[in-house]
Design an enzyme around this catalytic site. Structure first.
Site, PDB file in Angstrom:
ATOM      1  N   ASP A  72     -10.668   1.706  -3.646  1.00  0.00           N
ATOM      2  CA  ASP A  72     -11.247   1.344  -2.353  1.00  0.00           C
ATOM      3  C   ASP A  72     -12.763   1.283  -2.443  1.00  0.00           C
ATOM      4  O   ASP A  72     -13.418   0.865  -1.483  1.00  0.00           O
ATOM      5  CB  ASP A  72     -10.848   2.367  -1.280  1.00  0.00           C
ATOM      6  CG  ASP A  72      -9.508   2.029  -0.655  1.00  0.00           C
ATOM      7  OD1 ASP A  72      -8.984   0.935  -0.937  1.00  0.00           O
ATOM      8  OD2 ASP A  72      -8.985   2.855   0.114  1.00  0.00           O
TER       9      ASP A  72
ATOM     10  N   ASP B  77       0.826  -1.209   0.000  1.00  0.00           N
ATOM     11  CA  ASP B  77       0.000   0.000   0.000  1.00  0.00           C
ATOM     12  C   ASP B  77       0.864   1.264   0.000  1.00  0.00           C
ATOM     13  O   ASP B  77       2.079   1.208   0.264  1.00  0.00           O
ATOM     14  CB  ASP B  77      -0.926  -0.022   1.226  1.00  0.00           C
ATOM     15  CG  ASP B  77      -2.307   0.511   0.913  1.00  0.00           C
ATOM     16  OD1 ASP B  77      -2.419   1.399   0.060  1.00  0.00           O
ATOM     17  OD2 ASP B  77      -3.276   0.039   1.543  1.00  0.00           O
TER      18      ASP B  77
HETATM   19  C1  GLA Z   1      -5.842   1.590   1.970  1.00  0.00           C
HETATM   20  C2  GLA Z   1      -6.207   0.456   1.047  1.00  0.00           C
HETATM   21  C3  GLA Z   1      -7.270  -0.406   1.665  1.00  0.00           C
HETATM   22  C4  GLA Z   1      -6.776  -0.920   2.990  1.00  0.00           C
HETATM   23  C5  GLA Z   1      -6.379   0.238   3.884  1.00  0.00           C
HETATM   24  C6  GLA Z   1      -5.731  -0.255   5.153  1.00  0.00           C
HETATM   25  O1  GLA Z   1      -6.884   2.512   2.061  1.00  0.00           O
HETATM   26  O2  GLA Z   1      -6.592   0.936  -0.206  1.00  0.00           O
HETATM   27  O3  GLA Z   1      -7.599  -1.475   0.809  1.00  0.00           O
HETATM   28  O4  GLA Z   1      -5.689  -1.788   2.794  1.00  0.00           O
HETATM   29  O5  GLA Z   1      -5.470   1.113   3.239  1.00  0.00           O
HETATM   30  O6  GLA Z   1      -5.387   0.774   5.987  1.00  0.00           O
END
Ligand code: GLA
Length: 746
Positions: free
Chosen positions: A541, A475
């Site tokens: 997301d 990430d």
């Molecule tokens: C980001 C990612 C999510 C998740 C969160 C965890 O927003 O896109 O899928 O992994 O971080 O904190």
């Protein structure tokens, strides 16, 4: 002499010492003709539809046909735009190479070609015609102490890619501001299409006229961006998925970068791209080299053809993923930070029972990371939540026959973390006493500092060595603002981006077979350079299937479905609050690398039974989905979107029809299925899992196909005249499978 040959008076060409070479590369329906007249900087005389074998005279004709008339009040020779446009060729637009020396000199280069090599062999002939190939052009301006190695590669897919590396051959430092490579597009490519977006709504298309000036998409986020241009296209007005010539470019870089479309008042049109360098970021010492990113360029009749070249190229790479993409469960929307062994082993049991093949533990397993305010950057398993380590969960998951995956965010820290407390100098900041604004409570760890890099690599390696982990979700959850090396104040986004690539490479090398998912606040790191070392992107997301219809549709303009993470979430979307049936969620997610992101403990038995069927359907079709061609129907302003995947010889296809809004008209529409063989006979079968879509009004053909074992329909009917569209309530979908059952009798 060829009848097409138009003689050019050599006196009107700018004098330049050196040999003339004209090179024709052609592959998969594309031709690229490079003109190196008199040793000048290579110019592209043609990039577009294949020209067939030209012979020396035909090749001369293409190059000479590209020479423009001398205009009033312009330079006295025809303006000739090289791949790196420069004023010394009469170009008055944005220069490709821009920089200067401490005394102010060096900003107006006159690069010329010194040597050329095709597929590593020196080019000596004046005319060369070949298929796919790599041309290396050694360019220089000896007086200014600049040398450029330019690579122009036509890949077997017909995708063109180019990059340039600048070496400072002078005696003083050279401050590089910009190195951009460009491709010309025809003057009737009047319309531009590229992408914008934001968190949870990535890759929204935007169209505009291609007019005088520069459509400049600059990215200063230090990551590819949710609003990245993605692919910047120019095409004939109104071009669609299946029609209209289109030329598109993609700058393959995960740090600051630009895409541009430029038209001058002469009508010359260029598409280009390169890295965006911050002030003082690239100061080349004598002898030092900087290499820019690849600019990929794809041409085709319609956007599907442009996308297909990207997809075929990615699929041809030896390290491309297998078609058996494992069905994945990611725990994020199921448990968030609630890491509880009993809850997670229960989730794993439920996942395995459905046919899930990979189980990914998301954020919250390390350091003091119980929410997003602390612990980020401390890649050590938390004793608080995992007193016995991750072993009990991982053993449970692998005993169930699933692979285990783990979340990291290696380039980031919370200020409230052990690493940030111990090494505040590792945080990217404009000076020792200034901090950038926090974003999601976090700051950026400077991986260009060797000790910081080794620290992160060491911690990650330790976790990977201790446990059986086959997959990382990588990430990157903030933009890089004022991102400098804290002690010096020097901008460091360029070095940070390269260090991230090195970190990924080092981990992959140390752990053969390790897969990495590229995630960045959802889909903010989707580009072809990160995909050289990652195996999947997280598109967004936002898992709301209605939003994903659009986001997946356009993400796949660049990348094939197998690289696109596509999950089935709970009935109510966590990002939009919308409610959707499982049928619509699953039919939407199916066209991607399928996963689940849903607290299965809250799913009913009926939902679990249906989910299992969807997973089976996916596993039965993944070979087709991940080898076939993506086709998207041009349907105007309709409420019904139709897209599918058609196998290489059009023997098999899977389509989905999605009602994305409520139709403004009563339905008199036909569905035409692109990509099928009009000469074949197909059996079309509706595939229904779970409840009947709401509002379904089935036309006669669909009722007959549903009652019997499908319906035999001539390909010409499917492709050309079409089938009456069913009625569907909004946010409902139907799936159709098609199989060739023979040829039509003529
Ligand atoms: C980001 C990612 C999510 C998740 C969160 C965890 O927003 O896109 O899928 O992994 O971080 O904190």
């Amino acid at each position: 002499m060829s009848p097409h040959r138009i003689p050019v008076d050599p006196a009107v060409l700018a004098p330049s010492p050196g040999a003339t070479h004209r090179i024709h590369l052609s592959a998969a329906g594309v031709s690229v003709v490079l003109d190196v007249t008199d040793g000048r900087l290579p110019a592209i005389a043609h990039w577009g539809a294949a020209l067939g074998a030209l012979g020396p005279e035909g090749l001369d004709a293409v190059c000479e046909a590209a020479v423009e008339p001398v205009a009033n009040n312009a330079v006295d020779v025809p303006v000739r735009i090289g791949i790196i446009p420069q004023q010394s060729d009469g170009w008055i637009g944005r220069p490709g190479l821009s920089g200067s020396r401490p005394d102010g000199s060096g900003w107006a280069p006159r690069l010329h070609t010194r040597t050329l090599a095709l597929n590593e062999l020196p080019v000596t002939a004046a005319h060369v015609e070949t298929g796919a190939g790599t041309l290396r052009c050694d360019l220089a301006d000896e007086q200014l102490g600049l040398a450029v190695a330019l690579e122009v590669e036509l890949l077997a897919s017909g995708l063109l890619r180019m990059r340039a590396a600048l070496t400072n051959t002078g005696e003083t430092p050279y401050a590089l501001d910009e190195l951009t490579v460009t491709v010309p597009v025809p003057s009737d490519a009047d319309e531009l299409l590229d992408f914008a977006g934001r968190w949870a709504k990535e890759r929204t298309p935007q169209r505009r006229a291609f007019t005088v000036g520069t459509h400049l998409r600059e990215n200063r986020r230090g990551r590819t961006g949710p609003d990245a241009a993605h692919v910047l296209h120019a095409g004939r007005p109104g071009f669609g998925f299946r029609h209209g010539e289109v030329w598109g470019v993609h700058t393959a870089f995960s740090g600051n970068h630009r895409h541009l479309a430029e038209q001058t008042n002469t009508g010359a049109r260029l598409l280009g791209g390169g890295e965006l360098l911050l002030p003082g970021e690239l100061r080349l010492a004598p002898g030092q080299q900087y290499r820019g990113p690849w600019l990929y360029a794809s041409y085709g009749e319609g956007l599907d053809a442009v996308a297909a070249r990207f997809h075929r190229h990615l699929r041809s790479r030896p390290h491309h993923v297998s078609t058996r993409r494992p069905v994945t469960l990611n725990v994020w929307e199921a448990v968030y930070f609630d890491h509880d062994l009993a809850r997670l082993t229960d989730l794993a049991d439920r996942a395995a029972a459905l046919g899930v093949e990979r189980f990914v533990l998301d954020d919250g397993w390390f350091g003091s990371r119980r929410d997003d305010t602390s612990g980020l950057g401390d890649w050590v398993v938390s004793d608080d939540v995992w007193p016995d380590g991750l072993g009990p969960l991982i053993d449970h998951v692998t005993d169930l026959g699933m692979e285990f995956g783990l979340w990291f965010e290696p380039e980031m820290v919370n200020e409230d973390s052990d690493v940030a407390r111990a090494h505040p100098e590792w945080i990217m900041a404009p000076s020792p006493d200034r901090m950038p604004l926090p974003s999601r409570n976090q700051q950026v760890l400077n991986l260009s500092i060797p000790a910081a890099f080794e620290h992160v690599l060491g911690q990650m390696n330790a976790v990977l060595e201790t446990y059986d982990i086959g997959y990382l979700k990588w990430d990157h959850n903030r933009d890089l603002l004022e991102a400098a090396t804290r002690s010096s104040g020097h901008a460091a986004v360029h070095e940070q981006t390269l260090a991230t690539y090195r970190l990924m490479d080092a981990l992959k090398q140390a752990h053969p077979g390790l897969e990495i998912e590229s995630c960045s606040s959802g889909g903010a790191r989707v580009d072809l350079e990160v995909l050289e070392r990652t195996d999947r992107v997280w598109v967004s997301d936002c898992i709301d299937p209605l939003e994903r219809q659009q986001m997946n549709r356009w993400t796949s303009q660049l990348i094939p479905l197998e690289l696109m993470g596509s999950h089935i979430a709970s009935g109510r979307s966590h990002t939009t609050g919308r409610l959707h049936t499982l049928g619509f969620r699953a039919a939407s997610a199916l066209f991607g690398h399928l996963g689940i992101e849903w607290d299965l403990a809250r799913a009913s038995e009926a939902e679990l039974a249906e989910l299992r069927e969807w997973i089976t359907l996916f596993t039965q079709h993944r070979e087709l989905l991940f080898t076939g061609d993506l086709v998207r129907a041009d349907r105007g302003e309709t409420s019904l979107w139709l897209h599918g995947v058609v196998s290489e010889h059009a023997d098999e296809a899977l389509f989905t029809l999605a009602a994305v809004t409520r139709s403004g008209e009563s339905h008199q529409e036909r569905l035409r299925f692109p990509g099928l063989d009009a000469e074949a006979l197909y059996r079309i079968r509706p595939l229904q899992i779970g409840e009947r879509p709401s509002g379904l009004g089935a036309p006669a053909w669909l009722r007959r196909a549903a009652d019997a074992d499908g319906l035999l329909v001539p390909g010409a009917v499917l492709v050309r005249s079409g089938l009456a569209a069913p009625l569907l309530d909004p946010e409902q979908a139907l799936l159709f499978s098609l199989r060739r059952e023979g040829e039509r009798t003529r």
